[in-house]
Write an enzyme that holds these catalytic residues in place. Structure first.
Site, PDB file in Angstrom:
ATOM      1  N   LYS A 121       0.821  -1.221   0.000  1.00 40.02           N
ATOM      2  CA  LYS A 121       0.000   0.000   0.000  1.00 40.02           C
ATOM      3  C   LYS A 121       0.851   1.267   0.000  1.00 40.02           C
ATOM      4  CE  LYS A 121      -2.208  -1.230   3.800  1.00 40.02           C
ATOM      5  NZ  LYS A 121      -1.837  -2.648   3.961  1.00 40.02           N
ATOM      6  N   THR A 122       1.833   1.313   0.896  1.00 37.91           N
ATOM      7  CA  THR A 122       2.627   2.536   1.023  1.00 37.91           C
ATOM      8  C   THR A 122       3.378   2.833  -0.265  1.00 37.91           C
ATOM      9  OG1 THR A 122       2.861   2.251   3.414  1.00 37.91           O
ATOM     10  CG2 THR A 122       4.498   3.631   2.314  1.00 37.91           C
ATOM     11  N   GLU A 165      -3.615   5.971   1.464  1.00 35.68           N
ATOM     12  CA  GLU A 165      -3.410   4.586   1.863  1.00 35.68           C
ATOM     13  C   GLU A 165      -4.604   4.149   2.707  1.00 35.68           C
ATOM     14  OE1 GLU A 165      -0.043   2.040   4.338  1.00 35.68           O
ATOM     15  OE2 GLU A 165       0.538   3.824   3.189  1.00 35.68           O
TER      16      GLU A 165
END
Length: 461
Positions: A121-122, A165
């Site tokens: 995600k990051t 995110e």
């Protein structure tokens, strides 16, 4: 473009303001004109960056830190009910707002892209933020890690796009209403909150159901959990990406080029080739997810593809910390077996004949209980590993669950593993193992990242 703030967020007090997710929301609120205050367990460069924006940041938690005129108290799921500032908020009748509700409020009125998945995600959120900024789109963004300088995990931009995110760990991603949602993968994790894959699927189905009418779900065509989720999702436009032959955005080739990759995709009947400036197939696929999401939002793919090369990494995601005595030290946030495997395979592809040494710190007792054997198997991809005790984070110990579970599994897989229970001794142990030309990875989601500079110091002696 700056939609107005709800009254509850005009004078917010953040408990744990220095955390990755909390600090980003606090930063955007400060940039939008809110009077931000908060507290954190220890001072940090992130706290200092918030002070530079005009925020009041207290060190330590105490009831006196909460101003009587605070419009709300913002918390994450990690904040315990007996926190003195939270207790004081109840006494004063100040409303408590979960960070996910605060983030949802910041996205209201904009065009959100929410990036979800068990891992990646990051990186993917960062890729979108950097590439859209490179194109002059001036996005707002909230990321779970710093891009470069402390406090660079979030920004209030003048454009209409908000990239966020979306955290599934506590189901907080159910609060968002994205125009485009990305699901990179779906695996069992966060065992304190999810008892089974069925619960995970149900949670992601709810998230997909939050996509606004006319919006798009961008989802992996390669990962088994993502494919199963695709079968379960109804009533939303779906765009798949990956190496699978039936992917809507199909990856035709990923060619390693040292610490970069050249990626060729087939999108809308035409081939696009672009560079990803970080190593590894999984990072290349993250970039393709970002490309597909941007295209779904109307950003021309032929413009976004070359702009993705502007992303050169985020802190703790295979971040080079330095070199001493011919040995490079690299920091990896990987803490789930899939992430560990992906980062080690990426480093193996980039390292050639160099030895790879890992200093691994398990994260959470519950994760170690469920996935410790798989973590041990992943460490077998390194030439040698040092394993620390479990970093507890928000959890209490579980009887019988220690890092020995990982060590035993690693040795059973043929790995060379050393247990070190004194964290302060670990840098010397690793430095003593290293030879010129080696790559050392500090790996884990806890404070193992702090040991990288100490290893470099030991190596330079």
């Amino acid at each position: 473009m700056a939609p107005g703030l709800p009254a509850s967020l005009e004078r917010p007090h953040f408990i744990g303001i220095g955390g990755a997710g909390m600090s980003g929301i606090a930063k955007i609120l400060a940039q939008r004109g809110a009077k931000v205050a908060g507290s954190d367990a220890k001072d940090s460069e992130t706290a200092q960056a918030l002070r530079a924006l005009g925020a009041t940041v207290h060190i330590g938690h105490a009831a006196a830190h909460l101003a009587d005129d605070a419009s709300s108290v913002v918390v994450s799921s990690a904040i315990r009910a007996d926190n003195p500032e939270l207790v004081r908020a109840a006494e004063l009748g100040i409303p408590v707002v979960h960070r996910s509700d605060a983030l949802a409020a910041l996205m209201d009125g904009l065009r959100p892209i929410a990036v979800a998945g068990t891992h990646g995600k990051t990186t993917t959120t960062s890729m979108l933020a950097v590439s859209l900024a490179t194109l002059g789109r001036e996005p707002s963004y909230a990321i779970g890690g710093d891009l470069d300088a402390p406090g660079s995990n979030a920004l209030h931009g003048a454009g209409e796009i908000f990239v966020a995110e979306a955290d599934e760990s506590d189901r907080s991603f159910h609060k968002y209403a994205p125009e485009v949602a990305i699901v990179l993968n779906v695996e069992l994790d966060h065992h304190a909150n999810y008892a089974s894959m069925e619960e995970i699927y149900d949670s992601f189905v709810t998230f997909a159901g939050r996509i606004v009418p006319g919006g798009t779900l961008v989802i992996s065509a390669d990962q088994d959990g993502a494919r199963e989720l695709t079968r379960r999702v109804e009533g939303v436009r779906v765009v798949t990406y990956g190496e699978a032959v039936d992917a809507d955005v199909r990856v035709l080739a990923v060619v390693p080029q040292g610490l970069k990759s050249e990626v060729t995709v087939l999108l809308d009947g035409r081939e696009l080739t672009f560079t990803v400036s970080v190593p590894g197939r999984h990072y290349a696929l993250n970039a393709v997810a970002a490309l597909a999401a941007g295209a779904a939002l109307g950003v021309p793919a032929e413009e976004l593809a070359p702009a993705l090369a502007a992303y050169t990494g985020v802190k703790r995601r295979l971040q080079l910390k330095g070199e001493a005595a011919g040995t490079q030290v690299i920091d990896s946030y990987a803490h789930h077996p899939t992430e560990m495997t992906a980062d080690l395979e990426a480093m193996r592809a980039a390292a050639g004949d160099a030895r790879i040494l890992v200093l691994f710190q398990p994260h959470l007792f519950s994760r170690t209980q469920e996935l410790g054997r798989e973590m041990g198997a992943a460490l077998a991809l390194a030439d040698a590993s040092v394993v620390l005790d479990i970093y507890p984070a928000r959890e209490d110990p579980i009887p019988g669950i220690t890092s020995e579970l990982i060590i035993d599994a690693a040795r059973a897989a043929g790995a060379d593993v050393t247990a070190v229970h004194d964290k302060q001794a670990a840098p010397g142990v690793v430095a003593g193992m290293a030879r010129p030309g080696d790559l050392v990875l500090t790996m884990g989601a806890g404070d193992v990242t702090d040991l990288g500079p100490l290893i470099l110091d030991q190596l330079s002696r």
